[in-house]
Design a protein around this motif. Structure first.
Motif, PDB file in Angstrom:
ATOM      1  N   LEU A 119      10.610 -16.750 -29.937  1.00 51.70           N
ATOM      2  CA  LEU A 119       9.363 -16.097 -29.538  1.00 51.70           C
ATOM      3  C   LEU A 119       8.928 -15.013 -30.518  1.00 51.70           C
ATOM      4  O   LEU A 119       7.736 -14.774 -30.685  1.00 51.70           O
ATOM      5  N   GLY A 120       9.885 -14.325 -31.121  1.00 52.70           N
ATOM      6  CA  GLY A 120       9.536 -13.267 -32.062  1.00 52.70           C
ATOM      7  C   GLY A 120       9.487 -11.898 -31.435  1.00 52.70           C
ATOM      8  O   GLY A 120       8.588 -11.116 -31.729  1.00 52.70           O
ATOM      9  N   ILE A 121      10.450 -11.592 -30.557  1.00 48.41           N
ATOM     10  CA  ILE A 121      10.511 -10.254 -29.977  1.00 48.41           C
ATOM     11  C   ILE A 121      11.913  -9.673 -30.106  1.00 48.41           C
ATOM     12  O   ILE A 121      12.892 -10.400 -30.042  1.00 48.41           O
ATOM     13  N   THR A 129      10.192  -4.311 -29.636  1.00 50.71           N
ATOM     14  CA  THR A 129       8.989  -4.555 -30.429  1.00 50.71           C
ATOM     15  C   THR A 129       8.741  -6.047 -30.580  1.00 50.71           C
ATOM     16  O   THR A 129       9.689  -6.822 -30.723  1.00 50.71           O
ATOM     17  N   PRO A 130       7.471  -6.478 -30.540  1.00 57.89           N
ATOM     18  CA  PRO A 130       7.143  -7.835 -30.975  1.00 57.89           C
ATOM     19  C   PRO A 130       7.044  -7.835 -32.498  1.00 57.89           C
ATOM     20  O   PRO A 130       6.527  -6.880 -33.086  1.00 57.89           O
ATOM     21  N   ILE A 131       7.558  -8.845 -33.139  1.00 56.51           N
ATOM     22  CA  ILE A 131       7.533  -8.920 -34.603  1.00 56.51           C
ATOM     23  C   ILE A 131       6.155  -9.397 -35.050  1.00 56.51           C
ATOM     24  O   ILE A 131       5.559 -10.298 -34.462  1.00 56.51           O
ATOM     25  N   ASP A 132       5.625  -8.764 -36.089  1.00 58.74           N
ATOM     26  CA  ASP A 132       4.276  -9.071 -36.576  1.00 58.74           C
ATOM     27  C   ASP A 132       4.080 -10.552 -36.828  1.00 58.74           C
ATOM     28  O   ASP A 132       4.925 -11.212 -37.455  1.00 58.74           O
ATOM     29  N   GLY A 133       2.941 -11.074 -36.375  1.00 54.08           N
ATOM     30  CA  GLY A 133       2.542 -12.434 -36.684  1.00 54.08           C
ATOM     31  C   GLY A 133       3.269 -13.516 -35.928  1.00 54.08           C
ATOM     32  O   GLY A 133       3.082 -14.695 -36.207  1.00 54.08           O
ATOM     33  N   ALA A 180       4.902 -14.185 -29.800  1.00 54.33           N
ATOM     34  CA  ALA A 180       4.898 -13.128 -28.782  1.00 54.33           C
ATOM     35  C   ALA A 180       3.848 -12.074 -29.089  1.00 54.33           C
ATOM     36  O   ALA A 180       3.106 -11.631 -28.193  1.00 54.33           O
ATOM     37  N   GLN A 181       3.760 -11.670 -30.351  1.00 56.53           N
ATOM     38  CA  GLN A 181       2.781 -10.652 -30.728  1.00 56.53           C
ATOM     39  C   GLN A 181       1.362 -11.166 -30.557  1.00 56.53           C
ATOM     40  O   GLN A 181       0.484 -10.455 -30.049  1.00 56.53           O
ATOM     41  N   LYS A 182       1.127 -12.405 -30.932  1.00 58.27           N
ATOM     42  CA  LYS A 182      -0.207 -12.989 -30.789  1.00 58.27           C
ATOM     43  C   LYS A 182      -0.593 -13.191 -29.328  1.00 58.27           C
ATOM     44  O   LYS A 182      -1.770 -13.125 -28.975  1.00 58.27           O
ATOM     45  N   THR A 205       2.067 -16.238 -21.233  1.00 59.58           N
ATOM     46  CA  THR A 205       2.679 -17.494 -21.687  1.00 59.58           C
ATOM     47  C   THR A 205       2.775 -17.489 -23.203  1.00 59.58           C
ATOM     48  O   THR A 205       1.785 -17.261 -23.904  1.00 59.58           O
ATOM     49  N   VAL A 206       3.992 -17.705 -23.702  1.00 58.14           N
ATOM     50  CA  VAL A 206       4.251 -17.723 -25.144  1.00 58.14           C
ATOM     51  C   VAL A 206       4.786 -19.096 -25.523  1.00 58.14           C
ATOM     52  O   VAL A 206       5.666 -19.628 -24.845  1.00 58.14           O
ATOM     53  N   VAL A 207       4.250 -19.666 -26.581  1.00 55.32           N
ATOM     54  CA  VAL A 207       4.710 -20.974 -27.067  1.00 55.32           C
ATOM     55  C   VAL A 207       5.734 -20.760 -28.171  1.00 55.32           C
ATOM     56  O   VAL A 207       5.450 -20.120 -29.189  1.00 55.32           O
ATOM     57  N   ARG A 208       6.948 -21.273 -27.963  1.00 54.09           N
ATOM     58  CA  ARG A 208       8.016 -21.093 -28.947  1.00 54.09           C
ATOM     59  C   ARG A 208       7.641 -21.728 -30.280  1.00 54.09           C
ATOM     60  O   ARG A 208       6.960 -22.758 -30.330  1.00 54.09           O
ATOM     61  N   ASP A 209       8.116 -21.102 -31.351  1.00 55.07           N
ATOM     62  CA  ASP A 209       7.804 -21.606 -32.690  1.00 55.07           C
ATOM     63  C   ASP A 209       8.902 -21.161 -33.649  1.00 55.07           C
ATOM     64  O   ASP A 209       9.733 -20.314 -33.315  1.00 55.07           O
TER      65      ASP A 209
END
Length: 464
Positions: free
Chosen positions: A118-120, A133-137, A140-142, A195-199
């Protein structure tokens, strides 16, 4: 060769140790030459050196045997012993940990800058999961996840009682699969569902742009192996566009990373003196790093932005630049992660490891920021700015009869740029109030800077 958080035995790292939802992101450490750190005082030893507490060992083996023989369900020896190892470390401090094979893999992924999820960056708090923190870009951040959010449910699974490790496992998954985070956010009247889409998460550690004429902006989202080089490239790139008269270095919500990268970034703005040092009980935990004579930044005015999500390696950079009075640090108090972790592979199989807190790091003036954080020179809280509408009543010069008109050519040549700058300032003020204030301070530094004044910025003396 830069220090990185790998699986090599005795790799020294200053870990942010805030477990990510997609990887275990452990932050940078500390190194190099002056002054040499003195060995820390050893605590009093309660039993004779080299002798084990036999009564306690007998108690341990008795408990182990009773669980094996009397517990309602059979448990194998491997599970019991691994639980015992984990228990020994869980009660030391939040950053010491027993690393199984998958944890090692996540550790390597986080420092290479590419991993899945997710990027968090998250940690445990009162049985829930707190977003550091959510990681930039990242997804999760979006999607709108913010630092400080408390995750209370993953899809239909409540977090409470689940534990951090299991929660992290649930947040991982195949690329393209969605997960709904139910969160509590300060100021919100009810829980939010996001809702976050994994990537696949590919973290760009450095971004840059020009904020105004001659005034640049460098954002470091986390400290990776090549971050120092990327910041230098950003400085040189902006210099090619126009004369660079000042920089805002944004370390907000930066959870840390590789120590050597933090040292490299600090060194870009310093030409001498200590950057950071560590003190611990074992000889190789007493280390220090100093700046080299080169000064790629040429002493240009510098403003550093931090907040409660700035941890570990970010605090090393902010603390070093603040102690040397090389930059004005603004924003809010940082996270306060000032301990150093040593990661060692276990000789038994080479696939598991031990992450143990072995030292504390100190800023050049001797400050330990462990559980204290870096206090900014100027506190600027994040804010949502609402501009009031100006009254249309009353008269202006233009309403007076026979008023003089400006020369049309002057209007087109000088009025246009001023209008564009005002519009840009208003937009930045509304979108990022802290950055807007950082830019204003940078403009003041640029205007007040005297030719030949050197590298240091005149700041009031810091206490402690």
């Amino acid at each position: 060769m830069p220090i990185r958080l790998t699986f090599l035995p005795s790799a020294l790292v200053a870990s942010c140790s805030l477990v990510t939802a997609l990887a275990f992101t452990f932050s940078g450490s500390v190194n190099a030459s002056e002054p040499k750190a003195e060995p820390a005082q050893k605590p009093a030893v309660t039993q004779e050196k080299g002798r084990l507490p036999l009564d306690d060992l007998r108690a341990f083996t008795e408990v182990l045997q009773r669980i094996k023989s009397d517990y309602v369900e059979p448990i194998d020896d491997k599970t019991l012993l691994e639980n015992a190892i984990r228990g020994m470390l869980d009660n030391l401090d939040p950053h010491s940990a027993y690393l199984q094979k998958e944890d090692y893999q996540s550790l390597e992924e986080s420092t290479s800058g590419e991993f899945g999820g997710l990027g968090i960056e998250v940690g445990g708090e009162d049985g829930l999961i707190k977003v550091i923190t959510p990681i930039d870009g990242t997804p999760a951040q979006k999607a709108g996840v913010k630092a400080g959010d408390l995750i209370i449910k993953l899809d239909d699974t409540p977090i409470r009682g689940l534990g951090l490790k299991k929660s992290v496992e649930l947040m991982r998954g195949k690329t393209g699969e969605p997960i709904t985070l139910t969160i509590i956010r300060e100021g919100a009247s009810k829980p939010l569902e996001i809702t976050v889409v994994r990537d696949i998460i590919k973290v760009d550690s450095v971004r840059h742009k020009m904020l105004d004429k001659g005034l640049g902006y460098i954002r470091i989202s986390q400290f990776q192996v090549d971050t120092g080089k990327e910041v230098l490239d950003a400085i040189n790139s902006m210099r090619k566009e126009e004369q660079l008269s000042g920089v805002v270095l944004d370390l907000r919500n930066n959870p840390g990373g590789v120590l050597q990268a933090a040292v490299d970034v600090s060194d870009l703005f310093l030409k001498d003196g200590l950057i950071v040092y560590t003190k611990g009980r074992i000889p190789n935990s007493n280390m220090s790093y100093s700046a080299t004579a080169a000064d790629p930044s040429s002493g240009i005015p510098l403003v550093v932005l931090i907040n409660g999500g700035s941890a570990s390696a970010s605090e090393i950079v902010a603390g070093a630049l603040q102690d040397h009075r090389r930059a004005i640090v603004i924003g809010t108090k940082s996270f306060g992660k000032g301990s150093v972790q040593t990661v060692q592979g276990l000789r038994s199989d080479g696939e598991r490891g031990l992450k143990l807190t072995t030292a504390l790091y100190y800023t050049p003036s001797g400050r330990s920021i462990q559980a204290e954080g870096i206090m900014p020179d100027i506190t600027v809280a994040d804010a949502n700015v609402t501009r009031t509408k100006e009254s249309t009543g009353g008269y202006r010069e233009a309403d007076l009869k026979n008023h003089l008109d400006k020369n049309a050519q002057m209007t087109s040549e000088s009025g246009s740029e001023g209008s564009n700058n005002a519009e840009a300032d208003a937009a930045l003020d509304a979108s990022d109030y802290q950055l807007y204030q950082a830019l204003n301070i940078l403009k003041s530094l640029h205007l007040s800077r005297q030719p030949g004044s050197g590298q240091s910025i005149s700041l009031p003396a810091k206490n402690g």
